[in-house]
Scaffold this active site. Structure first.
Site, PDB file in Angstrom:
ATOM      1  N   THR A 200      -2.790  20.547   4.724  1.00 11.91           N
ATOM      2  CA  THR A 200      -3.638  19.717   3.872  1.00 11.91           C
ATOM      3  C   THR A 200      -4.672  20.552   3.139  1.00 11.91           C
ATOM      4  O   THR A 200      -5.326  21.400   3.742  1.00 11.91           O
ATOM      5  CB  THR A 200      -4.377  18.651   4.701  1.00 11.91           C
ATOM      6  N   ARG A 228       5.641   7.732   7.981  1.00 11.31           N
ATOM      7  CA  ARG A 228       4.246   7.868   8.440  1.00 11.31           C
ATOM      8  C   ARG A 228       3.362   8.416   7.300  1.00 11.31           C
ATOM      9  O   ARG A 228       3.709   9.363   6.612  1.00 11.31           O
ATOM     10  CB  ARG A 228       4.205   8.824   9.640  1.00 11.31           C
ATOM     11  N   VAL A 229       2.221   7.797   7.115  1.00 10.72           N
ATOM     12  CA  VAL A 229       1.246   8.267   6.131  1.00 10.72           C
ATOM     13  C   VAL A 229      -0.075   8.481   6.855  1.00 10.72           C
ATOM     14  O   VAL A 229      -0.496   7.639   7.653  1.00 10.72           O
ATOM     15  CB  VAL A 229       1.072   7.236   4.984  1.00 10.72           C
ATOM     16  N   GLY A 230      -0.715   9.608   6.591  1.00  8.72           N
ATOM     17  CA  GLY A 230      -1.997   9.909   7.239  1.00  8.72           C
ATOM     18  C   GLY A 230      -3.181   9.497   6.378  1.00  8.72           C
ATOM     19  O   GLY A 230      -3.091   8.607   5.530  1.00  8.72           O
ATOM     20  N   ASP A 231      -4.280  10.183   6.615  1.00  9.38           N
ATOM     21  CA  ASP A 231      -5.535   9.857   5.926  1.00  9.38           C
ATOM     22  C   ASP A 231      -5.607  10.414   4.500  1.00  9.38           C
ATOM     23  O   ASP A 231      -6.357   9.903   3.660  1.00  9.38           O
ATOM     24  CB  ASP A 231      -6.714  10.450   6.711  1.00  9.38           C
ATOM     25  N   GLY A 252      -7.047  17.354   9.251  1.00  7.40           N
ATOM     26  CA  GLY A 252      -6.908  17.129  10.691  1.00  7.40           C
ATOM     27  C   GLY A 252      -6.064  15.909  10.981  1.00  7.40           C
ATOM     28  O   GLY A 252      -5.290  15.454  10.133  1.00  7.40           O
ATOM     29  N   GLY A 254      -4.862  12.627  10.954  1.00  6.58           N
ATOM     30  CA  GLY A 254      -5.156  11.547  10.019  1.00  6.58           C
ATOM     31  C   GLY A 254      -5.496  10.223  10.669  1.00  6.58           C
ATOM     32  O   GLY A 254      -6.376   9.496  10.195  1.00  6.58           O
TER      33      GLY A 254
END
Ligand code: SD4
Length: 340
Positions: A200, A228-231, A252, A254
């Site tokens: 990231t 899956r999707v993080g922050d 980090g 998410g």
């Protein structure tokens, strides 16, 4: 807490040089200035700085930062990043300007510059976020080439290794953790082939006119569940900009960031009068205190820049660092202070 170590990296372009000034977090570095997550932030800042140096806008600078890192196939951001557990790279990105305009894409495949697609969403649609197939169609319709979808050499190697066990055990960037019994959970700062183990890049900038912007771009957590999707593409989680207050981004785990609306939280702490570093520390404290026992197994690191040009950062674990570039700070990398 450890004492902060800093060192100088030469940039790919020349800058005025008096970098050994007594710089510390929360120091007013002045404007323009650009700050990026991690030591690979040197690549991002190299994209952003020429724009800022010439008096350009922060929004243009942060997009260029994203493009620079997404172009770097040896870095775990963009199409060179690790795939999901089905072997496909899915990208997330967002961008935000000084007037709360924002755009975002998630679960985007085979497009090289998600940060620019996010900007197109922001500027040419009435929406903030496009995902998956729809985001890809939108990108292609706007002239972004559809890439092959082939994994980079580093990602192929990492995926083959992961397939040996195929364990679903997501671990994010705890660089200096000692390898325990399970060495597969150890994430050193550099992989064997020298590529960086960060997936990231977050960049925040203040331009000469005093306006803030930010972007965040990622291939997300390696070997994640498909979909899956993080922050990182979530406005308020992986990035937030309020021109009256400051800009914040992070890297980090998410899920830990999303549940606290991390970047927005840091901005709100700054609004209450906290310095960027203290605001980052308070957000990390909140994340850690949710479950102190679990916190030793994940990393989250925030970077913050306020409208005066003060910088701060804080992380859960040792190992998070960030890169600063301004007229007087030539691509310096700082280790963030950490909570645990
Ligand atoms: C995510 N925040 O997808 C990202 C991962 C990350 O360095 O920051 N890795 O959860």
């Amino acid at each position: 807490m450890k004492s902060r170590r800093s060192f100088l990296r030469l940039s790919t372009f020349s800058l005025p040089f008096f970098s050994f000034a007594d710089f510390s977090e929360n120091h007013i570095a002045g404007k323009p200035i650009v700050v990026s997550t991690w030591d690979s932030g040197t690549i991002a800042n190299s994209g952003a700085w020429p724009i800022l140096q010439q008096g350009g806008k922060a929004i243009d600078a942060v997009e260029k930062a994203g493009i620079a890192i997404e172009n770097n196939i040896n870095c775990c951001v963009g199409l060179g990043g690790n795939p999901d557990r089905d072997g496909r790279v899915t990208l997330d990105s967002c961008i935000m300007d000084d007037r709360f305009n924002c755009g975002s894409v998630a679960f985007l495949e085979r497009i090289k510059h998600p940060v620019s697609v996010a900007r197109k969403v922001m500027e040419t649609t009435p929406h903030v976020m496009l995902v998956g197939e729809g985001a890809q169609k939108f990108a292609v319709a706007n002239g972004f080439p559809l890439e092959s979808g082939k994994l980079s050499a580093g990602a192929q190697k990492a995926y083959r290794k992961w397939l040996e066990k195929s364990e679903y055990k997501p671990v994010i960037n705890i660089e200096n953790q000692k390898p325990g019994k399970d060495k597969s959970a150890f994430a050193p700062n550099k992989l064997d082939d020298g590529t960086l183990n960060h997936d990231t890049m977050g960049t925040i900038a203040l331009d000469a006119a005093g306006n803030l912007s930010g972007m965040c771009t990622t291939s997300g957590m390696g070997f994640k569940m498909r979909g899956r999707v993080g922050d990182s593409p979530i406005i308020g989680a992986g990035l937030y900009v309020d021109n009256e207050v400051g800009a914040v981004t992070c890297s980090g785990q998410g899920e830990e960031v999303i549940r606290m609306c991390g970047s927005h939280l840091v901005v709100e702490f700054m609004r209450q009068g906290l310095s960027p570093k203290e605001a980052c520390r308070r957000a990390i404290e909140r994340i850690v205190n949710r479950d102190r026992a679990r916190a030793k197994d994940f990393q989250v690191g925030f970077i913050a820049l306020n409208r005066k040009g003060e910088i701060g950062a804080f992380s859960v674990q040792k190992g998070f660092n960030y890169t600063v570039t301004s007229a007087s700070i030539n691509q310096k990398i700082y280790d963030a202070e950490h909570f645990l």
